[in-house]
Design an enzyme around this catalytic site. Sequence first.
Site, PDB file in Angstrom:
ATOM      1  N   HIS A 255      41.490 -23.056 -24.498  1.00 54.36           N
ATOM      2  CA  HIS A 255      41.898 -22.331 -25.704  1.00 54.36           C
ATOM      3  C   HIS A 255      41.904 -23.222 -26.952  1.00 54.36           C
ATOM      4  CE1 HIS A 255      43.691 -19.574 -22.667  1.00 54.36           C
ATOM      5  NE2 HIS A 255      44.124 -20.691 -22.100  1.00 54.36           N
TER       6      HIS A 255
HETATM    7  C1  BDR Z   1      48.047 -21.849 -24.692  1.00 51.70           C
HETATM    8  O1  BDR Z   1      49.133 -22.188 -23.844  1.00 51.70           O
HETATM    9  C2  BDR Z   1      49.093 -23.543 -23.523  1.00 51.70           C
HETATM   10  O2  BDR Z   1      49.442 -23.764 -22.197  1.00 51.70           O
HETATM   11  C3  BDR Z   1      47.711 -24.034 -23.862  1.00 51.70           C
HETATM   12  O3  BDR Z   1      47.763 -25.382 -24.265  1.00 51.70           O
HETATM   13  C4  BDR Z   1      47.278 -23.126 -24.987  1.00 51.70           C
HETATM   14  O4  BDR Z   1      47.690 -23.630 -26.248  1.00 51.70           O
HETATM   15  C5  BDR Z   1      47.234 -20.780 -24.029  1.00 51.70           C
HETATM   16  O5  BDR Z   1      48.027 -19.662 -23.763  1.00 51.70           O
END
Ligand code: BDR
Length: 335
Positions: A255
Amino acid sequence: MNTRRLPVFADVDTGVDDAMALVYLLASPEADLIGLGSTAGNVGAQQVCANNLALMELCGRPDIPVSLGSAVPLSIPLRTAEDTHGPTGLGYAQLPVARAAPTGHDAATAWIRSARDHPGELIGLATGPLTNLALALRAEPELPRLLRRLVIMGGAFDYRGNTTPASEWNIAVDPEAAAEVFGAWGDAVAAGHVGELPIVCGLNITERMALHPPYLDRLAEAAGPHPVIGVLREALRFYFEFHDSVGEGYLAHVHDPFAAAVALDPALVITRDACVGVELDGALTRGMTVADWAGHWGRPANARIAVDGPGLPEVFFDRYLARVAPFARGLGEAM
Ligand code: BDR
Ligand code: CA
């Protein structure tokens, strides 16, 4: 041609994919990473701060100021995600403790100082819970006007959550902070005090960035032996296993580096403007990001929601490799 580099402040909860985002920013010649905020989320704020300092040192940038953020969300206890990101937040990777210390001011202050030092120029990137950005907005309501651009990895639009059926992790950890941030941008829009609306990269688009192990082999081959690639590989090995354990397959949704790429180049995404609110009360839906696509609330848009992008995900993965591999190779040659 304007060759000035873009000042970037990144607020992160490092985190496997946050680490990928930071390496991407360092590897991007048009970006000038001027500071980091360490937000509690994937792991506690102290550990996030240690991870950020260690990564900056590993990447030859111990000069980049790293600030510690609030230990807890605005009004609820902290929850962390060691199951997803490993005991230290970096999966199986082990980094030496950094020599540099955090700044003497907190992450909210770092947001404000960075924005005031670069009025109308700063690109803000938030890839963790929005606690420190919310605190910064309380102290400096002019932040929406001071920033050139804000990109948030958070939420899920017309898409399921990854933490509850309705909520994405960064919003779920501190829904009140997210509500304050979207509310503050809404207020700034109403007052005519904002340029670009925040670009929001939710799970609906970031889960399309599914990284598979052979990509890491290509990255490692192109990058050479510098340890930063080993750190990413060992971090991602844990992240692959987590995704596999929850039925997604042996892959990783990356992400945060995608949000970082959008921060430097918004043309990567097609967006739709809407007013976004965060559900704070719903017994089943707390932490849900609700986009008022049809304007039922009669409130102006406060966000640009990424819904698609030309050539994704290949364009993103190609760009990541094209930047990070020569960056790591350069670090290796300098050793
Ligand atoms: C987000 O949650 C975190 O665990 C990841 O780093 C990302 O920013 C995705 O839902
Ligand atoms: Ca993150």
